[in-house]
Scaffold this motif. Sequence first.
Motif, PDB file in Angstrom:
ATOM      1  N   THR A 168       0.842  -1.191   0.000  1.00 27.84           N
ATOM      2  CA  THR A 168       0.000   0.000   0.000  1.00 27.84           C
ATOM      3  C   THR A 168       0.879   1.244   0.000  1.00 27.84           C
ATOM      4  OG1 THR A 168      -1.589  -1.206   1.361  1.00 27.84           O
ATOM      5  CG2 THR A 168      -1.875   1.162   1.203  1.00 27.84           C
ATOM      6  N   ALA A 169       0.543   2.188  -0.864  1.00 29.54           N
ATOM      7  CA  ALA A 169       1.266   3.461  -0.865  1.00 29.54           C
ATOM      8  C   ALA A 169       1.053   4.146   0.479  1.00 29.54           C
ATOM      9  CB  ALA A 169       0.782   4.348  -1.999  1.00 29.54           C
ATOM     10  N   ARG A 170       2.141   4.531   1.124  1.00 28.66           N
ATOM     11  CA  ARG A 170       2.058   5.132   2.458  1.00 28.66           C
ATOM     12  C   ARG A 170       2.406   6.613   2.427  1.00 28.66           C
ATOM     13  NH1 ARG A 170      -0.938   3.010   5.521  1.00 28.66           N
ATOM     14  NH2 ARG A 170       0.041   1.615   6.955  1.00 28.66           N
ATOM     15  N   CYS A 171       3.323   6.993   1.541  1.00 31.12           N
ATOM     16  CA  CYS A 171       3.780   8.379   1.488  1.00 31.12           C
ATOM     17  C   CYS A 171       4.165   8.691   0.041  1.00 31.12           C
ATOM     18  CB  CYS A 171       4.984   8.549   2.413  1.00 31.12           C
ATOM     19  SG  CYS A 171       5.681  10.199   2.425  1.00 31.12           S
ATOM     20  N   THR A 172       3.757   9.863  -0.432  1.00 27.31           N
ATOM     21  CA  THR A 172       4.098  10.292  -1.781  1.00 27.31           C
ATOM     22  C   THR A 172       4.710  11.688  -1.716  1.00 27.31           C
ATOM     23  OG1 THR A 172       2.270   9.012  -2.713  1.00 27.31           O
ATOM     24  CG2 THR A 172       3.199  10.740  -4.098  1.00 27.31           C
ATOM     25  N   ALA A 173       5.786  11.885  -2.432  1.00 21.77           N
ATOM     26  CA  ALA A 173       6.438  13.191  -2.504  1.00 21.77           C
ATOM     27  C   ALA A 173       6.587  13.582  -3.969  1.00 21.77           C
ATOM     28  CB  ALA A 173       7.805  13.148  -1.831  1.00 21.77           C
ATOM     29  N   ASP A 174       6.262  14.824  -4.279  1.00 25.68           N
ATOM     30  CA  ASP A 174       6.400  15.352  -5.635  1.00 25.68           C
ATOM     31  C   ASP A 174       7.317  16.567  -5.604  1.00 25.68           C
ATOM     32  OD1 ASP A 174       4.390  13.677  -7.040  1.00 25.68           O
ATOM     33  OD2 ASP A 174       2.978  14.694  -5.702  1.00 25.68           O
ATOM     34  N   TRP A 175       8.202  16.694  -6.597  1.00 24.95           N
ATOM     35  CA  TRP A 175       9.068  17.855  -6.700  1.00 24.95           C
ATOM     36  C   TRP A 175       9.556  17.997  -8.136  1.00 24.95           C
ATOM     37  CZ3 TRP A 175      10.583  13.167  -4.968  1.00 24.95           C
ATOM     38  CH2 TRP A 175      11.745  12.608  -5.532  1.00 24.95           C
ATOM     39  N   THR A 176      10.011  19.187  -8.472  1.00 24.77           N
ATOM     40  CA  THR A 176      10.589  19.445  -9.783  1.00 24.77           C
ATOM     41  C   THR A 176      12.045  19.827  -9.596  1.00 24.77           C
ATOM     42  OG1 THR A 176       8.469  20.180 -10.645  1.00 24.77           O
ATOM     43  CG2 THR A 176      10.426  20.864 -11.862  1.00 24.77           C
ATOM     44  N   TYR A 177      12.918  19.206 -10.397  1.00 21.19           N
ATOM     45  CA  TYR A 177      14.352  19.484 -10.332  1.00 21.19           C
ATOM     46  C   TYR A 177      14.964  19.163 -11.682  1.00 21.19           C
ATOM     47  CZ  TYR A 177      19.268  19.109  -9.110  1.00 21.19           C
ATOM     48  OH  TYR A 177      20.626  19.274  -9.087  1.00 21.19           O
ATOM     49  N   ASN A 178      15.841  20.009 -12.158  1.00 21.80           N
ATOM     50  CA  ASN A 178      16.600  19.779 -13.383  1.00 21.80           C
ATOM     51  C   ASN A 178      15.677  19.458 -14.568  1.00 21.80           C
ATOM     52  OD1 ASN A 178      18.885  19.612 -14.941  1.00 21.80           O
ATOM     53  ND2 ASN A 178      19.313  17.492 -14.408  1.00 21.80           N
TER      54      ASN A 178
END
Length: 121
Positions: free
Chosen positions: A39-49
């Motif tokens: 089960t997905a527990r934690c999701t992080a989104d970011w933009t880089y390069n």
Amino acid sequence: MIRDSVDGPVRFMAREGNRLDDLTAAEVEDVFGVPATRTARCTADWTYNCADNTRVEFAHTLLGQVVEPASLTFVTAPKGEFAVFWTASQETAQPVPDCEPWQDGPGIGRDTGFAASRITP
């Protein structure tokens, strides 16, 4: 992997590294004697390069017993009681439109850390 005998139950299994897939259903059944759900527990989104990145960390459940990511957990399964450390994550990256291309392009990263030691019997 350490077994009690050549074809016996698993006494200890461990592996870790980046670019590794999570355990297969057959591996989980071999160790614990039951399937696990992820089960997905934690999701992080970011933009880089010039890439939009998403990283998902997973928890695993065996017979209603949740093994939280990177947390020592004791579980009881048909093949015994186990001390378990299990963490798995997957990262995806997609290019940002109209952004200067990056050298190596988008990729997929996978990290897995797993250790299970049978305590009883």
